[in-house]
Design an enzyme around this catalytic site. Sequence first.
Site, mmCIF file in Angstrom:
data_model
loop_
_atom_site.group_PDB
_atom_site.id
_atom_site.type_symbol
_atom_site.label_atom_id
_atom_site.label_comp_id
_atom_site.label_asym_id
_atom_site.label_seq_id
_atom_site.Cartn_x
_atom_site.Cartn_y
_atom_site.Cartn_z
ATOM 1 N N SER A 123 -91.494 -1.702 -111.818
ATOM 2 C CA SER A 123 -90.691 -1.939 -110.620
ATOM 3 C C SER A 123 -89.214 -1.869 -110.949
ATOM 4 C CB SER A 123 -91.026 -3.332 -110.071
ATOM 5 O OG SER A 123 -90.086 -3.720 -109.083
ATOM 6 N N TYR A 147 -91.839 -13.066 -111.752
ATOM 7 C CA TYR A 147 -92.432 -11.765 -111.382
ATOM 8 C C TYR A 147 -91.711 -10.651 -112.150
ATOM 9 C CZ TYR A 147 -92.714 -7.358 -108.965
ATOM 10 O OH TYR A 147 -92.843 -6.016 -108.705
ATOM 11 N N LYS A 151 -93.057 -8.085 -115.293
ATOM 12 C CA LYS A 151 -92.970 -6.624 -115.354
ATOM 13 C C LYS A 151 -92.271 -6.199 -116.645
ATOM 14 C CE LYS A 151 -94.881 -5.240 -111.478
ATOM 15 N NZ LYS A 151 -96.143 -4.466 -111.485
HETATM 16 C C1 WQD Z 1 -85.314 -5.373 -98.843
HETATM 17 C C2 WQD Z 1 -84.002 -5.695 -98.136
HETATM 18 C C3 WQD Z 1 -83.483 -8.038 -98.138
HETATM 19 C C4 WQD Z 1 -86.859 -9.193 -95.575
HETATM 20 C C5 WQD Z 1 -88.888 -6.688 -103.554
HETATM 21 C C6 WQD Z 1 -89.218 -6.946 -104.994
HETATM 22 C C7 WQD Z 1 -89.571 -5.626 -105.650
HETATM 23 C C8 WQD Z 1 -90.709 -4.994 -104.906
HETATM 24 C C9 WQD Z 1 -90.268 -4.724 -103.480
HETATM 25 C C10 WQD Z 1 -92.943 -5.542 -105.560
HETATM 26 C C11 WQD Z 1 -83.170 -6.732 -98.868
HETATM 27 C C12 WQD Z 1 -83.718 -7.538 -96.727
HETATM 28 C C13 WQD Z 1 -85.961 -8.457 -96.334
HETATM 29 C C14 WQD Z 1 -86.410 -9.844 -94.408
HETATM 30 C C15 WQD Z 1 -84.198 -9.000 -94.787
HETATM 31 N N1 WQD Z 1 -91.822 -5.852 -104.900
HETATM 32 N N2 WQD Z 1 -84.654 -8.365 -95.936
HETATM 33 N N3 WQD Z 1 -85.089 -9.721 -94.048
HETATM 34 O O1 WQD Z 1 -86.253 -7.597 -102.300
HETATM 35 O O2 WQD Z 1 -85.608 -5.128 -102.427
HETATM 36 O O3 WQD Z 1 -87.741 -5.903 -103.469
HETATM 37 O O4 WQD Z 1 -89.946 -6.014 -102.897
HETATM 38 O O5 WQD Z 1 -93.178 -4.568 -106.197
HETATM 39 O O6 WQD Z 1 -89.943 -5.836 -106.988
HETATM 40 O O7 WQD Z 1 -88.064 -7.466 -105.642
HETATM 41 O O8 WQD Z 1 -87.526 -5.823 -100.988
HETATM 42 O O9 WQD Z 1 -88.286 -5.692 -98.666
HETATM 43 O O10 WQD Z 1 -87.973 -7.988 -99.721
HETATM 44 O O11 WQD Z 1 -85.969 -6.601 -99.133
HETATM 45 O O12 WQD Z 1 -82.991 -8.908 -94.451
HETATM 46 O O13 WQD Z 1 -87.173 -10.549 -93.664
HETATM 47 O O14 WQD Z 1 -84.291 -6.265 -96.858
HETATM 48 O O15 WQD Z 1 -82.387 -8.956 -98.184
HETATM 49 O O16 WQD Z 1 -81.793 -6.408 -98.687
HETATM 50 P P1 WQD Z 1 -86.660 -6.162 -102.299
HETATM 51 P P2 WQD Z 1 -87.521 -6.576 -99.586
#
Ligand code: WQD
Length: 339
Positions: A123, A147, A151
């Site tokens: 990841s 997590y 990885k």
């Molecule tokens: C994306 C953007 C949030 C939810 C994580 C893990 C990564 C992988 C993918 C497993 C960010 C914003 C999100 C919400 C929001 N996981 N957001 N409101 O954090 O980039 O990655 O998931 O493999 O390892 O770290 O993904 O989709 O959670 O967030 O504003 O309700 O959307 O702040 O900018 P992230 P995400």
Amino acid sequence: MILVTGGCGYIGSHLCVALAQAGEPYLVVDNFSNSRPSVLERVARITGQAPAFVEGDVRDVALLQQLFARHAISAVVHLAAFKAVGESVREPLMYYGNNVAGTVALLQAMRDAGVRSMVFSSSATVYGDPASLPIREDFPLSATNPYGWSKLMMEQVLADVAAAEPGLWRIARLRYFNPVGAHESGLIGEDPRGIPNNLLPYVAQVAAGQREALSVYGNDYPTVDGTGVRDYIHVCDLAEGHVAALRYLRQHPGLLTVNLGTGQPVSVLEMVRGFEQASGRPVPYRIVARRPGDVAACWADPALAERLLGWRARRGVEAMCRDAWRWQDGEARRLANAP
Ligand code: WQD
């Protein structure tokens, strides 16, 4: 035959479809800890053939030995892992036990069976908060939660295993950016349990009227519109990247590490707008405080995967949102309402 651990999950089910379409025989092992058994018949409806399947856990050494003894497994795609950042902080032992100890048990069973080819699900989280963008594979690595550490630890285990027997192991570490979307059939897709942690499934549930509004975690980042920027990649492009990696390993022993991303930065609000256009539904949102642990921006330099694997992501935000909506408004709704 390809053994797919976690093959009933979001990435795994899309990989099954890509393997079938590539003419690659495969066997799925999954313990349904984060997936539904019904995904197997939905994959069968897409591919025309029910996946070969064994229910089980990668920490079950006896089961692994049995799988390698009974099936002519030539390579393993290892997707089975827990992946919720917040949960990992609350339950570190569960994450190190399942993700790290599970990978070690799998590698031991592979070595004992003489199977030394693995495509591993890593990841972009291993890059931590990048000092510059886009991110290349030689960037510094770090983690800020169990997590992410799991990885990183698994990546290190794989590097050490490859180095211990040079020329024998064939290992690809695929660093996913942000997988989103669904197969164009609408039969499989992201199917999180409870409240979605990730952006797109939450947005999809707001558009479907299952949730009132999206909470946007901060709009004061130094980005195009102040909201977080990520590299969203269509899950079908990601699955095809795994097939390309399997084919690469057949010709190249050693350790390969590549980013699987599009190289295109997209903000939260840009994704919200894309989803409104694709679904024709409003996605109300409110700006709230930043989420602890979030980085401002993260996107890939995908050049190495393109050069080595001959693979690049082909689907854009419009397809990601259109396919995610078809899934959310169809099969996902049926599954949510099923008894
Ligand atoms: C994306 C953007 C949030 C939810 C994580 C893990 C990564 C992988 C993918 C497993 C960010 C914003 C999100 C919400 C929001 N996981 N957001 N409101 O954090 O980039 O990655 O998931 O493999 O390892 O770290 O993904 O989709 O959670 O967030 O504003 O309700 O959307 O702040 O900018 P992230 P995400």
